[in-house]
Motif scaffolding. Sequence first.
Motif, PDB file in Angstrom:
ATOM      1  N   CYS A 110      -7.831  -1.543   5.520  1.00  0.00           N
ATOM      2  CA  CYS A 110      -7.470  -2.776   6.193  1.00  0.00           C
ATOM      3  C   CYS A 110      -9.005  -3.391   6.190  1.00  0.00           C
ATOM      4  N   ARG A 149      -4.350  -5.815   5.032  1.00  0.00           N
ATOM      5  CA  ARG A 149      -3.969  -5.584   6.340  1.00  0.00           C
ATOM      6  C   ARG A 149      -3.086  -4.558   6.755  1.00  0.00           C
ATOM      7  N   SER A 151      -0.692  -2.300   9.305  1.00  0.00           N
ATOM      8  CA  SER A 151       0.738  -3.024  10.077  1.00  0.00           C
ATOM      9  C   SER A 151       0.247  -3.348  11.430  1.00  0.00           C
ATOM     10  N   ARG A 154      -1.586  -6.641  11.241  1.00  0.00           N
ATOM     11  CA  ARG A 154      -0.569  -7.852  10.745  1.00  0.00           C
ATOM     12  C   ARG A 154       0.357  -8.309  11.803  1.00  0.00           C
TER      13      ARG A 154
END
Length: 175
Positions: A110, A149, A151, A154
């Motif tokens: 990420c 990214r 979860s 996001r």
Amino acid sequence: MRPVPGTASDRSPAEVARWCESFERRCRAAGLRVTTQRLAVYRALAEDGSHPTADSLYASLHGRMPGLSRATVYRILDSLERRQLVRRIGGSLGGGRFDANVSTHQHLVCRVCGAMVDVVLPGWSGAAVPASGVPGFEIERLDVRLVGRCSRCRGSAGEADARSRSRPRAPRRRR
Ligand SMILES: [Zn+2]
Ligand SMILES: [Zn+2]
């Protein structure tokens, strides 16, 4: 693509025990003595599926093993990595993040919070390394990082919020 089971940040004690047994076997096979400090560093890494840095491992071990210096943790990780008993991701000597999982896998990273998760990418195994090789260079493995990214980042909170959450890792709590 599928996530690798058991790569959450907290692995079960049974799983960690299995990894440590395997580590001890592989050390002996590599002619490396299983010292208390080596095993402690490996165990801390096996317990932490987040792909910690050497500094983060040192911080988690320091409370349990006051005699263990930061330099020793670095030295142990370097020597284990040289023998491919642990894996280093995205760095050279002294840097990068570490992985107790030495089986073939790649990483999702990420770009917002830095979280790193193991994945197995079909078709991206050792077979994807060019058979012809590269003159003057010995290819050992493929090291793919897919950046995006996670979860959490996001989510509706957005990136600014996620950045404020992504502070340096605190020392791991004792278990
Ligand atoms: Zn994230
Ligand atoms: Zn990994």
